[in-house]
Enzyme design. Structure first.
Site, PDB file in Angstrom:
ATOM      1  N   CYS A 126      56.388  54.484  22.666  1.00 51.91           N
ATOM      2  CA  CYS A 126      57.014  55.790  22.882  1.00 51.91           C
ATOM      3  C   CYS A 126      58.514  55.633  23.113  1.00 51.91           C
ATOM      4  O   CYS A 126      58.927  54.893  24.009  1.00 51.91           O
ATOM      5  CB  CYS A 126      56.379  56.507  24.060  1.00 51.91           C
ATOM      6  N   ARG A 251      51.830  61.848  11.847  1.00 55.61           N
ATOM      7  CA  ARG A 251      52.273  63.195  11.482  1.00 55.61           C
ATOM      8  C   ARG A 251      51.588  63.744  10.234  1.00 55.61           C
ATOM      9  O   ARG A 251      51.419  64.956  10.098  1.00 55.61           O
ATOM     10  CB  ARG A 251      53.793  63.190  11.307  1.00 55.61           C
TER      11      ARG A 251
END
Length: 363
Positions: A126, A251
């Protein structure tokens, strides 16, 4: 409120799902098995149980939860513990934790293990500031010397497989994924997923697949490649030549929930998913979210974003997006959605993948 009773998919949609699902191949990654080499990547505020369950139903070989704070778990935060929920119908699910302190991560791992995931995954990828500024996520890649103790503490705390998701490095001057992978191997981790960007790249630029393939060739652990697999054609091409044991899609499935299945469409085969199929998927997701939470506001927030993402690429999506975000009632939102997708019969979906999508950070 709209009726949330789960109805079977239409025969047309179910037959396509069944046909393509039969072409998947089970894989083994250390002590963890998956139903195919195409996995759903962990994404913050997205990979909750309803979406994971839907993606497994649509061909994902396995999934990983959104990143969950070890401190929130250890402090007994109710919202954080809600994030640990696993639907009993999920088959191949890992819970992903983040945090900078090895002992706190170890304690949180013990709690997460009680939810019966297949594995515990460590977030070292992250890039968002609120995670990195506290030393978690990709900030852990800055100092590999500390990782032995970090991995070791977590490994000792649990009796299920431990895995990790990393980036290629902190920046271009410190590409150290290979070193991190070797430390993970020494501490008994089962596999590693690598996002092909550095932390400083965030989600911009291109994933470095040349580096990912080189890492997979020399890695002492099974390696999952991740980054820029937005279309089923890209997935097919990568599957045909990769040295990675598996691929992770993030995504791509948000705008195309059928991407896992479409990756098994054979050349020259006349098979596609229609706008009607998309609406059936939206209905199924609504059912799962309604099971997951009774809070209509939470249902509405979750459904809005997924509906708009799935609508991208269809004609008239800009006007439809405006309608969705100005419709305050959940039942009305589903009716507006039905009208839009059912009115697209025979019209193709065409996404411009050169335009930025979800580049502000999601896990």
């Amino acid at each position: 409120m709209t009726n949330t009773t789960r109805t079977p998919f239409s025969k047309q949609l179910q037959s396509k799902i069944d046909l393509l699902s039969k072409r998947t191949t089970k894989i083994q990654m250390g002590d963890v098995s998956f139903d195919s080499p195409l996995l759903l990547a962990p994404m913050s505020a997205i990979c909750i149980a309803p979406f994971r369950l839907l993606m497994e139903e649509l061909g994902a070989g396995g999934t990983v939860s959104e990143l969950i704070s070890c401190h929130g778990i250890n402090y007994g935060n109710e919202k954080t513990h809600q994030m640990l929920r696993i639907d009993p119908r999920e088959k191949n699910i890992g819970i992903q934790l983040f945090g900078e302190d090895p002992e706190a991560m170890a304690r949180a791992s013990e709690v997460a293990q009680e939810r019966n995931p297949k594995f515990i995954d460590i977030n070292m990828g992250c890039p968002v500031r609120k995670v990195v500024s506290k030393g978690g996520g990709s900030a852990l890649m800055k100092d590999p010397k500390k990782l032995g103790a970090y991995f070791g503490a977590m490994k000792k705390a649990i009796n299920i497989p431990l895995t990790v998701k990393i980036r290629t490095g902190w920046d271009e001057e410190s590409i150290n994924a290979q070193e991190v992978i070797h430390i993970a191997k020494e501490e008994g981790l089962e596999f590693v997923a690598v996002h092909g960007r550095t932390r400083t790249q965030q989600y911009k630029g291109r994933a470095n697949w040349e580096l990912l393939e080189n890492l997979a060739t020399t890695s002492p652990l099974p390696l999952i490649g991740n980054g820029d697999l937005h279309t089923h054609k890209q997935v097919q091409e990568r599957l045909s030549k990769t040295t990675c044991q598996a691929l992770m899609l993030g995504r791509g499935p948000l705008r195309n929930p059928f991407i896992f299945l479409e990756s098994y469409i054979q050349e020259g085969e006349d098979l596609s998913f229609s706008s009607r199929d998309y609406f059936e998927i939206i209905q199924r997701l609504y059912h799962y979210i309604s099971e997951y939470t009774e809070r209509e506001r939470t249902q509405l927030v979750q459904m809005r974003k997924h509906i708009v993402w799935m609508a991208q690429g269809f004609p008239g999506v800009a006007q439809f997006r405006g309608q969705i975000f100005t419709t305050p009632d959940l039942g009305d939102t589903m009716k507006v959605t039905e009208d839009f997708f059912m009115g697209l019969e025979g019209k193709d979906k065409n996404i411009n993948h050169d335009e930025a999508f979800m580049t502000s950070g999601h896990g």
